[in-house]
Design a protein around this motif. Structure first.
Motif, mmCIF file in Angstrom:
data_model
loop_
_atom_site.group_PDB
_atom_site.id
_atom_site.type_symbol
_atom_site.label_atom_id
_atom_site.label_comp_id
_atom_site.label_asym_id
_atom_site.label_seq_id
_atom_site.Cartn_x
_atom_site.Cartn_y
_atom_site.Cartn_z
ATOM 1 N N ILE A 361 68.737 -129.671 -6.712
ATOM 2 C CA ILE A 361 68.660 -128.580 -7.690
ATOM 3 C C ILE A 361 67.985 -127.355 -7.085
ATOM 4 O O ILE A 361 66.960 -127.454 -6.399
ATOM 5 C CB ILE A 361 67.894 -129.051 -8.943
ATOM 6 C CG1 ILE A 361 68.629 -130.238 -9.566
ATOM 7 C CG2 ILE A 361 67.770 -127.909 -9.945
ATOM 8 C CD1 ILE A 361 67.855 -130.942 -10.663
ATOM 9 N N HIS A 362 68.582 -126.223 -7.359
ATOM 10 C CA HIS A 362 68.042 -124.969 -6.854
ATOM 11 C C HIS A 362 66.797 -124.582 -7.666
ATOM 12 O O HIS A 362 66.882 -124.470 -8.881
ATOM 13 C CB HIS A 362 69.124 -123.895 -7.005
ATOM 14 C CG HIS A 362 69.014 -122.848 -5.980
ATOM 15 N ND1 HIS A 362 68.007 -121.923 -6.003
ATOM 16 C CD2 HIS A 362 69.764 -122.579 -4.887
ATOM 17 C CE1 HIS A 362 68.160 -121.127 -4.966
ATOM 18 N NE2 HIS A 362 69.213 -121.515 -4.262
ATOM 19 N N PRO A 363 65.646 -124.383 -7.021
ATOM 20 C CA PRO A 363 64.427 -124.095 -7.806
ATOM 21 C C PRO A 363 64.553 -122.827 -8.653
ATOM 22 O O PRO A 363 63.961 -122.735 -9.726
ATOM 23 C CB PRO A 363 63.339 -123.940 -6.734
ATOM 24 C CG PRO A 363 64.059 -123.779 -5.435
ATOM 25 C CD PRO A 363 65.372 -124.457 -5.586
ATOM 26 N N GLU A 364 65.335 -121.879 -8.172
ATOM 27 C CA GLU A 364 65.464 -120.641 -8.948
ATOM 28 C C GLU A 364 66.228 -120.892 -10.247
ATOM 29 O O GLU A 364 65.985 -120.238 -11.258
ATOM 30 C CB GLU A 364 66.135 -119.558 -8.101
ATOM 31 C CG GLU A 364 65.406 -119.419 -6.778
ATOM 32 C CD GLU A 364 65.558 -118.069 -6.123
ATOM 33 O OE1 GLU A 364 65.947 -117.114 -6.793
ATOM 34 O OE2 GLU A 364 65.267 -117.990 -4.913
ATOM 35 N N TYR A 365 67.129 -121.860 -10.197
ATOM 36 C CA TYR A 365 67.834 -122.213 -11.435
ATOM 37 C C TYR A 365 66.846 -122.827 -12.438
ATOM 38 O O TYR A 365 66.843 -122.484 -13.618
ATOM 39 C CB TYR A 365 68.979 -123.185 -11.112
ATOM 40 C CG TYR A 365 69.684 -123.680 -12.338
ATOM 41 C CD1 TYR A 365 70.377 -122.789 -13.154
ATOM 42 C CD2 TYR A 365 69.629 -125.019 -12.709
ATOM 43 C CE1 TYR A 365 71.016 -123.238 -14.309
ATOM 44 C CE2 TYR A 365 70.257 -125.473 -13.853
ATOM 45 C CZ TYR A 365 70.946 -124.576 -14.655
ATOM 46 O OH TYR A 365 71.562 -125.011 -15.797
ATOM 47 N N VAL A 366 65.988 -123.690 -11.942
ATOM 48 C CA VAL A 366 64.980 -124.313 -12.825
ATOM 49 C C VAL A 366 64.106 -123.231 -13.461
ATOM 50 O O VAL A 366 63.851 -123.231 -14.669
ATOM 51 C CB VAL A 366 64.085 -125.287 -12.024
ATOM 52 C CG1 VAL A 366 63.084 -125.981 -12.943
ATOM 53 C CG2 VAL A 366 64.926 -126.296 -11.269
ATOM 54 N N ALA A 367 63.674 -122.278 -12.625
ATOM 55 C CA ALA A 367 62.788 -121.233 -13.140
ATOM 56 C C ALA A 367 63.501 -120.382 -14.191
ATOM 57 O O ALA A 367 62.901 -120.011 -15.207
ATOM 58 C CB ALA A 367 62.296 -120.363 -11.987
ATOM 59 N N SER A 368 64.782 -120.106 -13.959
ATOM 60 C CA SER A 368 65.472 -119.243 -14.920
ATOM 61 C C SER A 368 65.702 -119.974 -16.237
ATOM 62 O O SER A 368 65.569 -119.390 -17.309
ATOM 63 C CB SER A 368 66.778 -118.690 -14.331
ATOM 64 O OG SER A 368 67.720 -119.722 -14.225
ATOM 65 N N VAL A 369 65.997 -121.275 -16.187
ATOM 66 C CA VAL A 369 66.168 -122.034 -17.435
ATOM 67 C C VAL A 369 64.814 -122.161 -18.147
ATOM 68 O O VAL A 369 64.714 -122.009 -19.371
ATOM 69 C CB VAL A 369 66.771 -123.426 -17.148
ATOM 70 C CG1 VAL A 369 66.858 -124.244 -18.424
ATOM 71 C CG2 VAL A 369 68.144 -123.289 -16.516
ATOM 72 N N LEU A 370 63.778 -122.392 -17.356
ATOM 73 C CA LEU A 370 62.431 -122.483 -17.938
ATOM 74 C C LEU A 370 62.077 -121.191 -18.678
ATOM 75 O O LEU A 370 61.553 -121.214 -19.794
ATOM 76 C CB LEU A 370 61.421 -122.765 -16.818
ATOM 77 C CG LEU A 370 59.944 -122.704 -17.188
ATOM 78 C CD1 LEU A 370 59.604 -123.727 -18.262
ATOM 79 C CD2 LEU A 370 59.077 -122.969 -15.948
ATOM 80 N N ASP A 371 62.388 -120.077 -18.072
ATOM 81 C CA ASP A 371 62.096 -118.784 -18.702
ATOM 82 C C ASP A 371 62.809 -118.664 -20.055
ATOM 83 O O ASP A 371 62.247 -118.158 -21.026
ATOM 84 C CB ASP A 371 62.530 -117.654 -17.772
ATOM 85 C CG ASP A 371 62.190 -116.281 -18.322
ATOM 86 O OD1 ASP A 371 61.011 -116.076 -18.685
ATOM 87 O OD2 ASP A 371 63.088 -115.432 -18.398
ATOM 88 N N GLU A 372 64.040 -119.162 -20.098
ATOM 89 C CA GLU A 372 64.795 -119.065 -21.352
ATOM 90 C C GLU A 372 64.286 -120.036 -22.408
ATOM 91 O O GLU A 372 64.272 -119.719 -23.593
ATOM 92 C CB GLU A 372 66.285 -119.363 -21.085
ATOM 93 C CG GLU A 372 66.981 -118.252 -20.325
ATOM 94 C CD GLU A 372 68.325 -118.695 -19.740
ATOM 95 O OE1 GLU A 372 68.854 -117.950 -18.917
ATOM 96 O OE2 GLU A 372 68.810 -119.803 -20.088
ATOM 97 N N GLU A 373 63.851 -121.200 -21.974
ATOM 98 C CA GLU A 373 63.489 -122.240 -22.944
ATOM 99 C C GLU A 373 62.038 -122.161 -23.422
ATOM 100 O O GLU A 373 61.709 -122.695 -24.471
ATOM 101 C CB GLU A 373 63.749 -123.637 -22.334
ATOM 102 C CG GLU A 373 65.213 -123.936 -22.065
ATOM 103 C CD GLU A 373 66.042 -123.967 -23.353
ATOM 104 O OE1 GLU A 373 65.497 -124.309 -24.424
ATOM 105 O OE2 GLU A 373 67.245 -123.616 -23.276
ATOM 106 N N ALA A 374 61.172 -121.525 -22.647
ATOM 107 C CA ALA A 374 59.747 -121.518 -23.014
ATOM 108 C C ALA A 374 59.504 -120.585 -24.194
ATOM 109 O O ALA A 374 60.264 -119.655 -24.447
ATOM 110 C CB ALA A 374 58.920 -121.084 -21.808
#
Ligand SMILES: Cc1ncc(C[n+]2csc(CCOP(=O)(O)OP(=O)(O)O)c2C)c(N)n1
Length: 580
Positions: A361-374
């Motif tokens: 998994i691309h860490p930047e993808y995780v960060a962008s989803v986290l930003d949307e979900e938090a």
């Protein structure tokens, strides 16, 4: 009135200064104080596994609330463990009082069991570090310590031998007049006038903002509008200045993006607002520079100044605004906004293609989803390492979210302990720790403390089995990465064994649901996302030979990568440019 012991008085006074809990680990010389805490109404003892966590937690609490927080360690090794967290709190200007218990006063200077000299050891990471060697120093020494911590924003350390803590205090401390707030500092009229003249004389003005712009969002925007100035920021300024900002040109520095570097270098006048941004290689040397800071010792230590202004950013801008002429020409601003939007668009196009399908998994993808979900008012704590890059690029500030990291001290392992302290401030607020697997495992013992206190902290672990940031550093220096990998570890299983919610995510399609599930869980949770260690945010098309020199590359953007929702904001700012 019943007499107090020194220990009781100590706890009583901390309570008067607004302290509600003291983080630490018990032990011998500290025991009289622990007993006083146990009996004190309104004061809790928070038991951690490692004292470094105690100091990080107190520092985070102070950064969130702006008021005094406290931690404690027993004599010798007990308080020595506080030191790295105290350095961080001090350099983040967080008001923290640390109690360093000391060996029996009669034994000091004899190389006694566990003997250290905390009053000396902590001198460098505090405004005030003193030993209480006689009961009559109380309450004055503690009062002085509190006033240093609050008044000068940083750490104070009081060393207290256990035998003295158990003695009766010579007087009660009921009516102490404690300072609990800083005043505002307004610069002298001469400085304001000089600054106004410089602004009026400069066709192109750029603002560069740091953490000292906290609480000054409206003033910075009003000033930028009046003089048509692009507004850049350092990492610590991001949470205060990047949102609702039609003048935003991004961030400068090692993790920088956008047009901040250009706006600073192409201006006639650069105004540094509340920033002690350390990388002077990113500052221009042929532009007039003014610096505004509440700490006079910050003025001029990073670049040669044409004017030094000692004052709060907000007060300074309020006084300045009516004295400067409105600029009509916004060509420089618009050119920089365009440059910024183009820079972000180019990066996004080159970088984010297909990341949602990428395995590992691309860490930047995780960060962008986290930003949307938090949550919109989440507190994010961010580990030193690549998590800093993900936070800088992907977390979208809005004036209600907070982002806390070890941004000045640069210590690993800060995020989870800081989340621990942040969650104590408000159990109902979402607190998310962006942890690296290196950082997390360094103070992993205190994951057990989250469980012990049932704190609903969400640890999002960027588990790349590597010390990736150092990999990158080694490559930039032309070295072969060495000593930077770990064996794969199932941290989710460790979390579950500890009694928390734990889930391991290896498929990018599961990232969003895993985060949602963890956020819904009413207790501590760890989302162990197995990420790509090779997802270093290098600029596209960088060759091996270029790597060594690329810290000095044209745009001064050492790390390049996606920029998340910022590109939409930059494009919206372009659309809002008034048409003639
Ligand atoms: C206490 C401490 N030790 C070492 C370092 C040097 N250092 C900076 S970042 C880093 C790697 C962090 O690794 P990890 O937490 O796994 O995050 P990653 O960069 O892999 O995302 C290291 C070793 C440091 N800053 N602090």
């Amino acid at each position: 009135m019943a007499r107090q012991t020194i220990a009781e008085q100590f706890v009583d006074i901390l309570g008067q200064a607004g302290v509600r809990r003291i983080y630490g680990v018990v032990g011998d010389s500290l025991n009289p104080v622990i007993d006083a805490i146990r009996r004190a109404p309104g004061m809790d003892w928070v038991q951690v596994r490692h004292e470094e966590t105690a100091a990080f937690a107190a520092g985070a609490e102070a950064q969130l609330t702006g008021s005094l927080a406290a931690c404690a360690g027993s004599c010798g090794p007990g308080n020595l463990h506080l030191i790295n967290g105290l350095y961080d709190a001090h350099r983040s200007m967080a008001p923290v009082v640390a109690l360093a218990a000391q060996i029996p006063s009669s034994e000091i200077g004899t190389a006694y069991f566990q003997e250290t000299h905390p009053d000396r050891l902590f001198a460098e990471c505090s405004h005030y570090s003193e030993l209480i060697s006689h009961p009559s120093q109380m309450p004055r020494v503690l009062q002085t310590a509190i006033q240093h911590a609050v008044g000068r924003s940083g750490v104070s350390v009081v060393s207290l031998p256990g035998d003295i803590a158990a003695l009766e205090a010579p007087q009660r401390a009921a009516e102490l007049a404690l300072v609990t707030r800083r005043p505002t500092i307004r610069p002298a009229d001469e400085e304001i006038d000089a600054l106004a003249r410089m602004v009026d004389d400069a066709p192109r003005v750029t603002l560069f903002c740091g953490s000292g712009t906290a609480g000054a969002h409206d003033e910075v925007m009003a000033f930028a509008e009046r003089v048509k100035a692009p507004v850049g920021h350092a990492l610590r300024g991001k949470e205060w200045i990047q949102y609702d900002n039609p003048y935003d040109v991004g961030m400068s520095g090692l993790l920088g993006y956008g047009a901040a570097y250009d706006a600073m270098h192409e201006a006639d006048l650069l105004i540094l607002l509340g920033t002690d941004f350390p990388y002077n290689a990113f500052l221009p040397d042929d532009v007039r520079i003014v610096q505004v800071d509440v700490r006079p010792e910050h003025l001029g230590r990073r670049s040669k100044l044409d004017l030094a202004v000692w004052g709060d950013v907000r007060e300074t801008l309020r006084a300045l605004l009516p004295r400067v002429a409105e600029k009509a020409d916004r060509r420089f601003l618009d050119r920089m906004l365009k440059k910024h939007a183009d820079a972000l668009t180019g990066v996004v196009d080159a970088y984010t293609r297909n990341v949602e399908g990428h395995v590992p998994i691309h860490p930047e993808y995780v960060a962008s989803v986290l930003d949307e979900e938090a949550d919109d008012d989440a507190v994010f704590t961010v580990d030193t390492g690549m998590c800093n890059v993900w936070a800088a690029r992907y977390l979208t500030p809005n004036g209600r979210r907070r982002v806390i990291g070890s941004f000045s001290h640069g210590s690993m392992a800060n995020a989870m302990p800081q989340a621990f302290g942040a969650q104590f401030v408000d159990r109902d607020r979402q607190v998310v720790s962006l942890s690296g697997d290196g950082g997390f495992s360094m103070l992993m013992g205190d994951f057990l403390s989250l469980v012990q206190y049932g704190l609903p902290v969400k640890v999002v672990l960027f588990d790349n089995s590597a010390l990736s940031m150092v990999d990158l550093e080694m490559m930039v220096a032309g070295l072969r990465p060495y000593g930077t990998t770990y064996p794969h570890t199932d941290y989710a299983a460790i979390a579950r064994a500890a009694g928390a919610y734990g889930v391991r995510v290896e498929d990018p399609k599961q990232v969003r649901d895993a985060l949602r599930e963890a956020f819904r869980h009413d207790g501590p949770a760890l989302v162990d996302v197995v990420t790509d260690p090779n997802a270093l945010s290098l600029p596209p098309r960088v060759t091996g030979e270029q790597l060594a020199g690329f810290a000095l590359s044209a745009g001064k953007m050492v790390l390049n990568g996606g920029v998340g929702r910022m590109v939409q904001m930059a494009r919206a700012n372009l659309r809002n440019i008034p048409r003639p």
